[in-house]
Design a protein around this motif. Sequence first.
Motif, PDB file in Angstrom:
ATOM      1  N   UNK A  85      35.951  -7.205  -2.170  1.00 20.85           N
ATOM      2  CA  UNK A  85      37.194  -7.318  -2.934  1.00 20.85           C
ATOM      3  C   UNK A  85      37.772  -5.933  -3.170  1.00 20.85           C
ATOM      4  N   UNK A  86      36.929  -5.001  -3.583  1.00 19.89           N
ATOM      5  CA  UNK A  86      37.395  -3.637  -3.829  1.00 19.89           C
ATOM      6  C   UNK A  86      38.012  -3.025  -2.573  1.00 19.89           C
ATOM      7  N   UNK A  87      37.348  -3.198  -1.442  1.00 17.78           N
ATOM      8  CA  UNK A  87      37.869  -2.661  -0.186  1.00 17.78           C
ATOM      9  C   UNK A  87      39.165  -3.324   0.242  1.00 17.78           C
ATOM     10  N   UNK A  88      39.247  -4.638   0.090  1.00 13.93           N
ATOM     11  CA  UNK A  88      40.462  -5.356   0.471  1.00 13.93           C
ATOM     12  C   UNK A  88      41.646  -4.959  -0.400  1.00 13.93           C
ATOM     13  N   UNK A  89      41.431  -4.859  -1.705  1.00 19.41           N
ATOM     14  CA  UNK A  89      42.520  -4.472  -2.603  1.00 19.41           C
ATOM     15  C   UNK A  89      42.996  -3.071  -2.259  1.00 19.41           C
ATOM     16  N   UNK A  90      42.065  -2.160  -2.003  1.00 17.52           N
ATOM     17  CA  UNK A  90      42.460  -0.800  -1.635  1.00 17.52           C
ATOM     18  C   UNK A  90      43.274  -0.792  -0.345  1.00 17.52           C
ATOM     19  N   UNK A  91      42.952  -1.681   0.592  1.00 17.92           N
ATOM     20  CA  UNK A  91      43.670  -1.755   1.859  1.00 17.92           C
ATOM     21  C   UNK A  91      45.048  -2.380   1.692  1.00 17.92           C
ATOM     22  N   UNK A  92      45.140  -3.436   0.906  1.00 17.28           N
ATOM     23  CA  UNK A  92      46.383  -4.193   0.783  1.00 17.28           C
ATOM     24  C   UNK A  92      47.377  -3.582  -0.193  1.00 17.28           C
ATOM     25  N   UNK A  93      46.912  -2.905  -1.221  1.00 23.38           N
ATOM     26  CA  UNK A  93      47.816  -2.411  -2.249  1.00 23.38           C
ATOM     27  C   UNK A  93      48.392  -1.056  -1.889  1.00 23.38           C
TER      28      UNK A  93
END
Length: 188
Positions: A85-93
Amino acid sequence: MKYLVALLAVAALGYLAAMPYITVNQIREAADRRDSRALAQHVEFDSVRQSLKDQLNARLLQGLGGEIKQNPFTALGAAFANMMVDGLVDTYMTPAGIEQLMRGETPAPGIPSRSSSQNKTQSGSQSDPYKPNKPFSDASMGYVSPNTFVVTMKDENEEEARFILRRRGLEWKLTAIVLPLDNSKQAK
């Protein structure tokens, strides 16, 4: 002289009250122009990312419920899921990801958005199924406190996302995005 001072005070208060509306308009224009630098000036990315990570991790733990206490492997899986989740949010935001959310779209890095597909199909047809929404189109907005301003957007499923702006001195910044993650509450 008294009237001039009173008039200036009323004008200053009116301007201060209008500041979040002005900021939302500047965000909307920056997103519409796809100007990531201008958009980034109005967003506190660290706090937006953290708000999304907190929401997604809480939703994940809520979904696992009592399984974590009963199965140690579930707890291990939840820890890995939190990292994902942390990695995905960093990628998407990113500015582009926020701009897609403002249009009611799902951010997807590396995948062309509907608006870039529009440019390719626009020459041949009158009706374009990929016509992008304007940023914050049909959004409702208003103060929830003197230092907090909320813009509410509905997606195609009528689920609401809220964009939270907070006062930072005389400026307003986008500090959180609240996604419609808990469908169980909406169903009740």
